[in-house]
Scaffold this motif. Structure first.
Motif, PDB file in Angstrom:
ATOM      1  N   SER A  68       0.847  -1.186   0.000  1.00 12.89           N
ATOM      2  CA  SER A  68       0.000   0.000   0.000  1.00 12.89           C
ATOM      3  C   SER A  68       0.888   1.243   0.000  1.00 12.89           C
ATOM      4  N   ALA A  69       0.293   2.384  -0.271  1.00 13.69           N
ATOM      5  CA  ALA A  69       1.055   3.634  -0.225  1.00 13.69           C
ATOM      6  C   ALA A  69       1.652   3.852   1.158  1.00 13.69           C
ATOM      7  N   GLU A  70       0.905   3.531   2.188  1.00 17.19           N
ATOM      8  CA  GLU A  70       1.400   3.731   3.553  1.00 17.19           C
ATOM      9  C   GLU A  70       2.608   2.840   3.834  1.00 17.19           C
ATOM     10  N   GLU A  71       2.574   1.606   3.335  1.00 22.68           N
ATOM     11  CA  GLU A  71       3.710   0.702   3.532  1.00 22.68           C
ATOM     12  C   GLU A  71       4.950   1.204   2.793  1.00 22.68           C
ATOM     13  N   LEU A  72       4.759   1.723   1.601  1.00 20.35           N
ATOM     14  CA  LEU A  72       5.898   2.244   0.841  1.00 20.35           C
ATOM     15  C   LEU A  72       6.466   3.490   1.501  1.00 20.35           C
ATOM     16  N   ILE A  73       5.601   4.373   1.972  1.00 20.16           N
ATOM     17  CA  ILE A  73       6.061   5.576   2.669  1.00 20.16           C
ATOM     18  C   ILE A  73       6.891   5.197   3.887  1.00 20.16           C
ATOM     19  N   GLY A  74       6.517   4.105   4.539  1.00 17.41           N
ATOM     20  CA  GLY A  74       7.253   3.654   5.714  1.00 17.41           C
ATOM     21  C   GLY A  74       8.671   3.205   5.405  1.00 17.41           C
ATOM     22  N   LYS A  75       8.972   2.945   4.131  1.00 22.68           N
ATOM     23  CA  LYS A  75      10.320   2.528   3.729  1.00 22.68           C
ATOM     24  C   LYS A  75      11.180   3.711   3.302  1.00 22.68           C
ATOM     25  N   LEU A  76      10.619   4.929   3.358  1.00 21.39           N
ATOM     26  CA  LEU A  76      11.303   6.095   2.798  1.00 21.39           C
ATOM     27  C   LEU A  76      11.487   7.203   3.819  1.00 21.39           C
TER      28      LEU A  76
ATOM     29  N   LEU B  71      11.160  11.258   3.385  1.00 19.74           N
ATOM     30  CA  LEU B  71      10.685  12.259   2.431  1.00 19.74           C
ATOM     31  C   LEU B  71      10.812  13.650   3.024  1.00 19.74           C
ATOM     32  N   ASP B  72      11.256  14.597   2.184  1.00 16.85           N
ATOM     33  CA  ASP B  72      11.301  15.977   2.670  1.00 16.85           C
ATOM     34  C   ASP B  72       9.968  16.663   2.366  1.00 16.85           C
ATOM     35  N   ASP B  73       9.865  17.935   2.738  1.00 14.20           N
ATOM     36  CA  ASP B  73       8.597  18.650   2.581  1.00 14.20           C
ATOM     37  C   ASP B  73       8.189  18.771   1.117  1.00 14.20           C
ATOM     38  N   ASN B  74       9.157  19.010   0.229  1.00 15.39           N
ATOM     39  CA  ASN B  74       8.837  19.124  -1.194  1.00 15.39           C
ATOM     40  C   ASN B  74       8.271  17.821  -1.748  1.00 15.39           C
ATOM     41  N   GLU B  75       8.864  16.701  -1.334  1.00 14.20           N
ATOM     42  CA  GLU B  75       8.383  15.404  -1.818  1.00 14.20           C
ATOM     43  C   GLU B  75       7.003  15.080  -1.259  1.00 14.20           C
ATOM     44  N   ARG B  76       6.775  15.435  -0.021  1.00 16.52           N
ATOM     45  CA  ARG B  76       5.445  15.209   0.545  1.00 16.52           C
ATOM     46  C   ARG B  76       4.405  16.065  -0.172  1.00 16.52           C
ATOM     47  N   ASN B  77       4.805  17.270  -0.567  1.00 17.89           N
ATOM     48  CA  ASN B  77       3.909  18.126  -1.339  1.00 17.89           C
ATOM     49  C   ASN B  77       3.638  17.525  -2.710  1.00 17.89           C
ATOM     50  N   THR B  78       4.681  16.939  -3.329  1.00 22.89           N
ATOM     51  CA  THR B  78       4.491  16.255  -4.612  1.00 22.89           C
ATOM     52  C   THR B  78       3.486  15.117  -4.473  1.00 22.89           C
TER      53      THR B  78
ATOM     54  N   VAL C  18      11.576   3.671  -3.487  1.00 23.65           N
ATOM     55  CA  VAL C  18      11.986   2.524  -2.673  1.00 23.65           C
ATOM     56  C   VAL C  18      13.028   1.693  -3.424  1.00 23.65           C
ATOM     57  N   LEU C  19      12.795   1.477  -4.700  1.00 23.76           N
ATOM     58  CA  LEU C  19      13.729   0.701  -5.515  1.00 23.76           C
ATOM     59  C   LEU C  19      15.061   1.420  -5.648  1.00 23.76           C
ATOM     60  N   LEU C  20      15.019   2.730  -5.760  1.00 23.11           N
ATOM     61  CA  LEU C  20      16.249   3.526  -5.816  1.00 23.11           C
ATOM     62  C   LEU C  20      17.065   3.340  -4.543  1.00 23.11           C
ATOM     63  N   ARG C  21      16.403   3.317  -3.418  1.00 22.72           N
ATOM     64  CA  ARG C  21      17.095   3.095  -2.143  1.00 22.72           C
ATOM     65  C   ARG C  21      17.766   1.725  -2.120  1.00 22.72           C
ATOM     66  N   TYR C  22      17.075   0.719  -2.659  1.00 22.89           N
ATOM     67  CA  TYR C  22      17.664  -0.622  -2.709  1.00 22.89           C
ATOM     68  C   TYR C  22      18.913  -0.632  -3.584  1.00 22.89           C
ATOM     69  N   LEU C  23      18.828  -0.033  -4.768  1.00 23.23           N
ATOM     70  CA  LEU C  23      19.963  -0.067  -5.694  1.00 23.23           C
ATOM     71  C   LEU C  23      21.157   0.716  -5.163  1.00 23.23           C
ATOM     72  N   LEU C  24      20.887   1.800  -4.454  1.00 22.36           N
ATOM     73  CA  LEU C  24      21.974   2.599  -3.893  1.00 22.36           C
ATOM     74  C   LEU C  24      22.475   2.048  -2.563  1.00 22.36           C
ATOM     75  N   GLN C  25      21.765   1.048  -2.033  1.00 26.42           N
ATOM     76  CA  GLN C  25      22.166   0.390  -0.788  1.00 26.42           C
ATOM     77  C   GLN C  25      22.400   1.405   0.332  1.00 26.42           C
ATOM     78  N   THR C  26      21.372   2.200   0.576  1.00 21.38           N
ATOM     79  CA  THR C  26      21.485   3.204   1.626  1.00 21.38           C
ATOM     80  C   THR C  26      20.163   3.332   2.370  1.00 21.38           C
ATOM     81  N   ASP C  27      20.245   3.653   3.651  1.00 26.02           N
ATOM     82  CA  ASP C  27      19.051   3.972   4.418  1.00 26.02           C
ATOM     83  C   ASP C  27      18.952   5.460   4.684  1.00 26.02           C
ATOM     84  N   LYS C  28      19.827   6.243   4.037  1.00 19.80           N
ATOM     85  CA  LYS C  28      19.811   7.688   4.188  1.00 19.80           C
ATOM     86  C   LYS C  28      18.830   8.325   3.210  1.00 19.80           C
TER      87      LYS C  28
END
Length: 221
Positions: A32-40, A42-49, A67-77
């Motif tokens: 769900s969108a909520e589950e995906l948001i929980g993996k990210l 997000l700054d204020d601009n992205e939340r506005n988007t 989420v996939l970008l985070r996986y490929l970059l191997q970062t939790d930042k």
């Protein structure tokens, strides 16, 4: 090329490394969108988007690519991934060029340190036959084989879309500015596409392949 198909508890279904500089992955959106948001993060601009997106698939596609970008970059930042004036995404804090794609329940991300890149994923449907003259010239239509018409048309579309994303400028016409050289269709193959831009022609080698009920096209400079 090294190819790997993954069936994991997470929704990553396809990871491919073209070489040590370029890779892409496809994510099946089951959350769900909520589950995906929980993996990210997000700054204020992205939340506005996110608030500006229509609910449903558009929101899920946007979140899943991040989420996939985070996986490929191997970062939790936090990952800063804005878009330029032409809508092309980029990573100011990483050395990678980037391309994003999504179609129905899938999202994809491509990263490369070799040069600009482009990726496109489309569900294969018969309706493409009705619009083939809108994106292919008469000489291009001549090499479309009737036995493989629908998937070959999608290979052409995905190739043009991938190069469009790679070059990054609006106003480039699939029909008038891009020409695919004749090729024999196979479920996985390579084609050559000439891009005419500002009086100069650049030839790209574009890879395509069937992925389940989808067609995938990708290219790197």
């Amino acid at each position: 090329m090294r190819r790997e198909l993954l069936l994991l508890d997470m929704a990553l279904v396809y990871l491919r490394e073209l070489d040590n500089q370029t890779k892409f992955a496809i994510w099946q959106i089951e959350e769900s969108a909520e589950e995906l948001i929980g993996k990210l993060q997000l700054d204020d601009n992205e939340r506005n988007t996110l608030r500006q997106l229509s609910k449903g698939k558009r929101t899920l596609h946007w979140l899943a690519t991040r989420v996939l970008l985070r996986y490929l970059l191997q970062t939790d930042k936090y990952i800063h991934c804005p878009s330029d004036a032409n809508g092309k995404p980029y990573l100011p804090d990483y050395p990678y060029k980037i391309s994003l794609t999504h179609s129905f329940e899938y999202a994809g991300v491509m990263l490369s340190t070799k040069g600009e890149c482009g990726i496109d994923l489309e569900r294969v449907m018969n309706k493409v036959v009705r619009i083939k003259e809108k994106f292919l010239k008469k000489e291009e239509l001549q090499f479309i084989h009737p036995e493989h018409e629908v998937p070959q048309l999608y290979a052409c579309w995905c190739a043009k879309e991938a190069v469009y994303k790679l070059q990054g400028n609006r106003g480039v016409s699939f029909l008038h500015d891009m020409t695919i050289q004749p090729f024999h269709y196979k479920p996985q193959g390579v084609l050559y596409l000439d891009l005419q831009k500002k009086g100069h022609t650049t030839r790209y080698q574009v890879y395509y392949e069937q992925f389940k009920d989808y067609m995938l096209g990708f290219v790197v400079e």
